[in-house]
Design an enzyme around this catalytic site. Structure first.
Site, short mmCIF file in Angstrom:
data_model
loop_
_atom_site.label_atom_id
_atom_site.label_comp_id
_atom_site.label_asym_id
_atom_site.label_seq_id
_atom_site.Cartn_x
_atom_site.Cartn_y
_atom_site.Cartn_z
N LYS A 1 -8.96 -10.28 7.33
CA LYS A 1 -9.64 -10.72 8.01
C LYS A 1 -9.54 -9.68 9.44
CE LYS A 1 -5.85 -11.73 10.83
NZ LYS A 1 -5.86 -10.99 12.12
N HIS B 1 0.94 -1.26 0.34
CA HIS B 1 -0.09 -0.15 0.10
C HIS B 1 1.15 1.35 -0.03
CE1 HIS B 1 -3.04 -3.19 1.09
NE2 HIS B 1 -3.80 -1.61 1.05
#
Lengths: 291, 199
Positions: free
Chosen positions: B105, B37
């Protein structure tokens, strides 16, 4: 025959392999029970994935989770032990990273440079004690960062007392929420000092979750906290459900009259711990993985 | 039969998914966590070339264990990592790169839910720790980019077949299962506090 450094590294490779592949019986049982008792569809599917994954890891002799942790070891040495256990462990970690394989997780804390073998400054981290037995006992916890990142320390005032401890643990679970891969296992360290409370919180996770503290008051607190946490409904993976926490263990130490340190160590469902005993003839047994 | 979805995912495909659904995925999935990212956003800003196309992509918050078998990478264990670590980066990433799905998750915070709604992206929850199950859905490893970031942080290009089960936990309409659970947890907290004798 005497134990050689190579016996230690061989045993450590095998210990790490067993530990990352298969859960101790108490944790596996608790997960299967949680799966059996869950009724809602979404959490039931999460627990089914976990149970299937446990079975597949055993069948394929594969690490159950890609996060195989950083290597933190607890070692009990016989009096006058001559073998360099520390070097044996380092070599074992290096080899296990390639041979099992383990994920190379250990990086420099600031540059984030990854040497690729899980070995670096003070890592593997080894706590040593002397015991009265003739064997070397090595215990390892391969603990993922998702849960470790949720761990906390509180320096409470003595007046905050038992209520303060309960508040801190409950808030810690709420703050962790879905992040630590619930259903979790919690280790709570009460007393000592700031460092000792955190150390005890982690060491509490070394006790099987179906064994209560020998002090009846602490045992009662373990059960009470566990029941309250399981009323929250965070559930497996934070998607709701009955089981938020599989077990909660407390360890305590006397502390300064002016302090009340409390440590909370959060462990994901994959509560992997393993122990090896290396006898003077070099033979090794694995008491956590004998089945 | 649970729904199957193939990558790349169009905005219409993403918007057709509803929170609470179970799906399985086929096609190329990229792994990317903290460093991917940071790097991708930095490269874009500096006008540097990014080695993969994230448009319509499934971005998997995952740092796998990979093994080289006869010169080919094989996924040994590849479960999701904690998505909330990317909370501050994901809204910008979705806006700039327009992925169709994020797999992870633990869910993500409101700004990401908002970005997913605005740009048509979904959050698919894969069971944390179920890394062998995940690896079973990876047919082959097509390649790796930014390997210098280290095995967990690199972009792994995974060719998936029946990858899942994945729960649509945040849809492209502002619904989040995690937010729903949080509302219930707030309510349950009162009972838990009462049990512990806390006011």
């Amino acid at each position: 025959m005497v134990t050689e450094q190579e016996d230690v590294s061989n045993a450590v490779v095998e210990l790490l392999r067993k530990t990352v592949v298969r859960l101790p019986q108490d944790v596996e049982d608790a997960i299967r029970n949680a799966y059996a008792s869950e009724t809602d569809e979404v959490p039931k599917m999460q627990l089914k994935a976990i149970v299937d994954n446990i079975d597949m890891a055993i069948k394929g002799n594969t690490p159950m989770c890609q996060d195989t942790g950083v290597a933190i070891f607890y070692v009990d040495l016989p009096k006058g032990c001559k073998v360099d256990v520390g070097e044996g462990i380092v070599e074992g970690v290096r080899r296990a990273t390639k041979e099992v394989p383990l994920r190379p997780n250990a990086v420099h804390p600031i540059t984030r440079k990854n040497p690729g073998d899980n070995v670096g400054e003070r890592m593997p981290y080894i706590s040593r004690r002397i015991h009265d037995q003739d064997y070397i006992e090595i215990t390892v916890m391969t603990k993922g960062a998702g849960s470790e990142n949720m761990s906390q320390l509180a320096m409470l005032t003595p007046s905050q007392g038992l209520k303060g401890i309960k508040e801190f643990v409950l808030n810690g679970v709420l703050r962790a929420g879905s992040n630590p891969c619930p259903p979790t296992i919690l280790g709570v360290g009460i007393g000592g000092s700031s460092d000792i409370a955190m150390k005890l919180a982690k060491e509490a996770l070394l006790r099987p979750i179906n064994v209560r503290h020998k002090d009846p008051e602490m045992a009662k607190l373990e059960t009470e906290l566990l029941e309250a946490i399981n009323m929250l409904g965070i559930g497996p993976m934070g998607l709701g459900g009955k089981t938020t926490c599989l077990g909660l263990n407390i360890e305590y130490a006397y502390c300064h009259t002016a302090s009340l340190p409390v440590g909370l160590n959060v462990q994901c469902w994959a509560g992997r711990r393993g122990t090896v005993r290396i006898y003077p003839d070099g033979k090794a047994t694995y008491p956590t993985h004998e089945r | 039969m649970p729904k199957r979805i193939k990558t790349p995912i169009s905005e219409a495909d993403a918007r057709a998914l509803k929170a609470g659904e179970t799906i399985y995925m086929d096609g190329i999935v990229f792994t990317g966590r903290d460093e991917v990212h940071i790097h991708a956003l930095e490269y874009l800003e500096k006008g540097k070339k990014i080695p993969v196309d994230f448009k319509g992509a499934a971005l998997f918050h995952c740092g796998p264990i990979m093994k080289k078998v006869e010169e080919k990478w094989v996924a040994v264990a590849a479960g999701p990592t904690t998505s909330s670590r990317m909370n501050s980066l994901e809204p910008g990433f979705i806006e700039k790169f327009r992925p169709g799905a994020i797999i992870g998750k633990g869910g993500m915070s409101q700004p990401t839910v908002d970005a997913m709604k605005e740009f048509g992206c979904v959050y698919l929850a894969f069971t944390g720790g179920a890394a062998v199950l995940a690896a079973k859905g990876i047919k082959s490893v097509e390649g790796v980019e930014w390997f210098e970031l280290g095995m967990p942080e690199a972009i792994w290009i995974l060719n998936c077949d029946n990858f899942g089960p994945l729960t649509v936990a945040i849809d492209a309409h502002g619904n989040s299962l995690f937010a729903d659970v949080n509302v219930k947890v707030k309510e349950n907290e009162k009972k838990a506090r009462a049990k512990l004798g806390l006011s």
